[in-house]
Design a protein around this motif. Structure first.
Motif, PDB file in Angstrom:
ATOM      1  N   UNK A 526       0.844  -1.192   0.000  1.00 13.59           N
ATOM      2  CA  UNK A 526       0.000   0.000   0.000  1.00 13.59           C
ATOM      3  C   UNK A 526       0.876   1.238   0.000  1.00 13.59           C
ATOM      4  N   UNK A 527       0.231   2.395  -0.138  1.00 11.32           N
ATOM      5  CA  UNK A 527       0.984   3.649  -0.133  1.00 11.32           C
ATOM      6  C   UNK A 527       1.709   3.853   1.195  1.00 11.32           C
ATOM      7  N   UNK A 528       1.196   3.239   2.240  1.00  8.32           N
ATOM      8  CA  UNK A 528       1.845   3.355   3.542  1.00  8.32           C
ATOM      9  C   UNK A 528       2.901   2.301   3.768  1.00  8.32           C
ATOM     10  N   UNK A 529       3.164   1.490   2.765  1.00 13.40           N
ATOM     11  CA  UNK A 529       4.188   0.479   2.888  1.00 13.40           C
ATOM     12  C   UNK A 529       3.721  -0.828   3.479  1.00 13.40           C
ATOM     13  N   UNK A 530       2.432  -0.926   3.789  1.00 14.15           N
ATOM     14  CA  UNK A 530       1.899  -2.154   4.350  1.00 14.15           C
ATOM     15  C   UNK A 530       1.556  -3.147   3.242  1.00 14.15           C
ATOM     16  N   UNK A 531       1.564  -4.402   3.611  1.00  9.86           N
ATOM     17  CA  UNK A 531       1.209  -5.450   2.661  1.00  9.86           C
ATOM     18  C   UNK A 531      -0.303  -5.624   2.654  1.00  9.86           C
ATOM     19  N   UNK A 532      -0.902  -5.462   1.479  1.00  6.71           N
ATOM     20  CA  UNK A 532      -2.341  -5.637   1.329  1.00  6.71           C
ATOM     21  C   UNK A 532      -2.586  -6.591   0.165  1.00  6.71           C
ATOM     22  N   UNK A 533      -3.817  -7.111   0.105  1.00  7.18           N
ATOM     23  CA  UNK A 533      -4.191  -7.995  -1.002  1.00  7.18           C
ATOM     24  C   UNK A 533      -5.160  -7.251  -1.921  1.00  7.18           C
ATOM     25  N   UNK A 534      -4.801  -7.215  -3.167  1.00  2.00           N
ATOM     26  CA  UNK A 534      -5.555  -6.450  -4.162  1.00  2.00           C
ATOM     27  C   UNK A 534      -6.146  -7.388  -5.211  1.00  2.00           C
ATOM     28  N   UNK A 535      -7.414  -7.137  -5.576  1.00  2.00           N
ATOM     29  CA  UNK A 535      -8.062  -7.934  -6.618  1.00  2.00           C
ATOM     30  C   UNK A 535      -7.488  -7.575  -7.986  1.00  2.00           C
TER      31      UNK A 535
END
Length: 779
Positions: A526-535
């Motif tokens: 993410x923009x904050x550097x966190x790991x996210x799951x994106x479709x």
């Protein structure tokens, strides 16, 4: 086989809409409100409740008295006023009144039945009994129709046909019975009341008719098409009548006169002169013969006299000539053919005529308006040995003809219509691919939408798959083969790195899944550097989305399709690949997006049978794909000699023969393909050093895998000079350049007779040294 859900070709849809607008502008379409009023009025006058209330002579007269303008038969056939314009609901005109089963004679006032040539007078009680039977069968048919659900499929309409044949055979098999039921159920039945019109209109819509005969079995198709167009059934049939006219016959006409090897080609004259022509000039003008009662017999006698034909040949040829001159009707379709090749399609526009202008050997003629096409072949060959042949073997042939007629006619002379900035060259999207593999693959894709090329390694599966995919994409976009495209046009097909093209490629493997092919969640910062799951969309979903917004052909090439977990990769979408499910939407379970597979998407897969037998493929996949087997083809190597020592075609055949002998029951799928011995340009490898590397680096490791460390079997296949069976090793040292002669001997050793065949001896003859150039003379 097209079914209820088969989408209409976009060109067909556009043509239908054009006809619709024309009819609407001319005021020839009844409004929906007016249609509803007419249907309600008919039900009130003759519906099942009304018929149930009648009996005796009143019932008889209400149903069958033609002279009574308030009778059912009058309303069905003749009533044509503001109250009820019956012809707007499909004509049943023609024939005698006996088509209703009985009628009241105007002359005698008696009720009549039987055959037109053998009529019988009915007592009143017998006439009433027939009317009761007709009434009861109509009421039973209505009950069955009420139970038919909306949106019923082909199987339901087939069951309907069978049921009506069973319970109402005396009415529902006849045009008037069909019209009666269709007026009560206009949302479930079409108003074509003759079976030939069903077939004719389905073929004109590029749809294969059902194989089962009957007046009801095709109805679901027309219901579906009316829904696709957003029209009432009555509007659809009115448009089809306007666009398609009455049923026509399809004829194949040979364009060569005389015996093979000395045949005269009359196609250029036919095309230029706007006619079809046949030979037999000695018969003279047949106009008077055509007016006689025994046309065929008279022509047969003339053929026997003028051409010395034996009786059976004279009779057969007389039938062809009669068909051409008399049975061929105006607006019939004519195919100009040279063997299997179809050169052009035309419509008959005039009667028989006899002309002695050039070509004098073909004086029997019919005026034809030609629609010139690229050469193509019928899906099912018929009539090759016949000059005049009425097509009848396969409905797919008729559909193929109509598909060709939708394409723009080729110009008579390309130089006369060269494209200009204001006159773009028409795109001919019906170019037929040449060659056995591309032609078969194109035909299967047109029929099913997806196909798999399968066979042993090195048989050209990926090559032919990609080449055909490139050509089909190019044809769909530009009307020509990929090799004829400009650099800019090729970018449209292949993409440019940042934008995808019409052709997309992927390779299946054990880790490839639904999320790669359709959609799935992927890790993303993410923009904050966190790991996210994106479709994210997979390759097939992206392709289908792009194809939905375009008229071009999109092709997905899936290499190694059998290495993936097919049910997992395709998921619920495997069903949507079917031709009759194209355009049908589903909701994707992860994203909730609507998704469909457009009709302009083609899928080509390749499958290496050395990895897995076709029999082990998922059953659902096998049913939805067409299959083309590619086996080793040594003819592609014919005449090629590697290092002036190894005749490649014979060597490959011998190697594969030993593989089949020593590997076991799967050996057929484990043979070595010819492509191993061809270079990147598709030419046989003749450089011996290159051949040496191919054998050492490609063929030997593959055979080692096949033999599962059985070096005895490997030695039987490759020979003891190349494999040390006792020490269980391949003699790799034999491949060094310095041991060239040893390698040649090792390659020939398992089949010593290889170099003694007549063909091999001819191929292995020393190449003569070129003569020295003469010395330049002194100045």
């Amino acid at each position: 086989m097209p079914t209820i859900d088969s989408p209409l070709d976009q060109r067909v849809q556009q043509s239908l809409r054009t006809c619709y607008e024309s009819l609407l502008k001319r005021g020839e379409l009844m409004t929906k409100e007016r249609l509803s009023e007419c249907y309600a009025l008919f039900r009130e006058r003759f519906g099942p409740e009304r018929l149930k209330s009648l009996d005796g002579e009143v019932l008889l007269n209400t149903m069958h008295a033609h002279g009574n303008q308030d009778s059912l038969v009058y309303w069905l056939e003749f009533k044509s006023d503001a109250e009820f314009p019956t012809r707007q609901f499909g004509s049943i005109a023609g024939g005698s009144a006996l088509k209703f089963g009985l009628y009241k004679s105007k002359d005698s006032g008696e009720w009549m039945a039987g055959h037109p040539s053998n009529q019988v007078t009915l007592p009143l009680a017998d006439a009433i009994a027939i009317a009761r039977k007709h009434r009861d069968q109509l009421i039973a048919a209505v009950a069955v129709m009420q139970d038919l659900p909306s949106g019923a499929d082909d199987q339901a309409y087939l069951a309907l046909q069978n049921k009506l044949d069973e319970i109402a055979p005396d009415v529902c098999r006849l045009a008037w019975g069909h019209k009666y039921v269709s007026l009560l159920f206009p949302d479930k039945l079409d108003d074509f009341h003759v079976e030939s019109f069903h077939r004719h209109n389905l073929i004109k819509l590029l749809q294969l008719p059902p194989s089962q005969p009957g007046l009801y079995v095709s109805a679901g198709r027309f219901v579906s098409y009316a829904n696709q167009m957003g029209w009432p059934m009555n509007h659809l049939t009115a448009v089809l009548n306007e666009r398609n006219g009455t049923p026509a016959k399809y004829w194949r006409i040979g364009t060569k006169l005389g015996e093979e090897g000395n045949a005269q080609d009359v196609w250029p004259d036919m095309k230029a002169g706007g006619y079809a022509a046949i030979g037999w000039p000695k018969l003279g003008d047949l106009s008077s013969v055509l007016a006689s009662d025994k046309v065929k017999e008279s022509i047969a006698e003339m053929l026997t006299k003028e051409y010395d034909y034996v009786a059976n040949v004279a009779s057969r040829k007389a039938g062809e000539i009669r068909n051409f001159a008399k049975e061929m009707d105006e607006n019939d379709v004519v195919l100009a053919a040279d063997g299997e090749r179809i050169l052009g399609i035309g419509r008959v526009k005039g009667p028989y005529r006899f002309e002695t202008t050039q070509p004098e050997e073909a004086p029997h003629r019919r005026q034809v308006e030609w629609h010139t096409t690229p050469e193509w072949k019928l899906p099912v060959t018929e009539g090759l040995r016949t000059t005049v042949w009425k097509l009848r073997k396969d409905d797919g042939n008729f559909v193929a003809v109509e598909r060709q007629l939708l394409e723009p006619s080729l110009p008579a002379s390309p130089t006369l219509v060269a494209p200009t900035p204001t006159q773009p060259k028409p795109v001919n999207k019906n170019v037929r691919l040449e060659g056995i593999v591309p032609g078969k693959l194109q035909a299967i894709l047109e029929r099913k939408g997806q196909a798999i090329l399968y066979g042993p390694p090195g048989t050209g599966k990926t090559y032919w798959g990609k080449q055909t995919a490139l050509d089909l994409s190019a044809i769909g976009a530009f009307g020509c083969l990929y090799a004829d495209l400009t650099a800019e046009q090729k970018v449209t097909v292949n993409g440019d790195g940042s934008n995808s093209g019409l052709l997309r490629c992927c390779t299946f493997h054990p880790a490839f899944g639904y999320e790669d092919f359709i959609e799935g969640y992927r890790p993303q910062k993410s923009t904050g550097g966190q790991l996210v799951f994106e479709m994210r969309e997979g390759i097939f979903k992206k392709l289908c989305r792009d194809a939905t917004a375009s008229d071009e052909k999109f092709v997905l090439l899936i290499d190694e399709i059998n290495r993936g977990d097919i049910p997992r990769i395709f998921g619920e979408l495997l069903t949507l690949l079917e031709k009759n499910k194209r355009g049908q939407e589903v909701i994707l379970p992860l994203s909730g997006d609507k998704f469909s597979v457009p009709a302009n998407v083609l899928v080509i897969g390749t499958m290496n049978t050395a990895d897995r037998s076709i029999a082990l493929l998922d059953t659902a996949l096998r049913r939805r794909f067409g299959f083309i087997e590619l086996m080793p083809d040594s003819s592609t190597l014919a005449g090629a000699i590697a290092g002036e020592a190894i005749p490649l075609a014979q060597w490959l055949d011998a190697l594969n023969s030993r593989i089949r002998e020593h590997i076991g029951k799967d050996a057929r799928n484990l043979q070595i393909g010819h492509a191993y011995l061809m270079d990147d340009n598709g030419k046989p490898v003749t450089d011996f050093a290159t051949l040496s590397r191919i054998i050492a680096e490609d063929i030997v490791p593959l055979l080692e895998e096949y033999c599962y460390e059985d070096y005895g079997a490997l030695a039987e296949i490759l020979g003891g000079a190349m494999v040390d069976g006792d020490r269980q090793r391949v003699r790799e040292e034999i491949f060094v350049p310095a041991r060239r002669q040893d390698l040649i001997q090792a390659l020939l050793a398992p089949t010593p007779e290889l170099s003694t065949t007549i063909e091999a001896v001819a191929q292995l003859a020393p190449t003569p040294e070129p003569e020295d150039e003469p010395e330049e003379p002194a100045k």
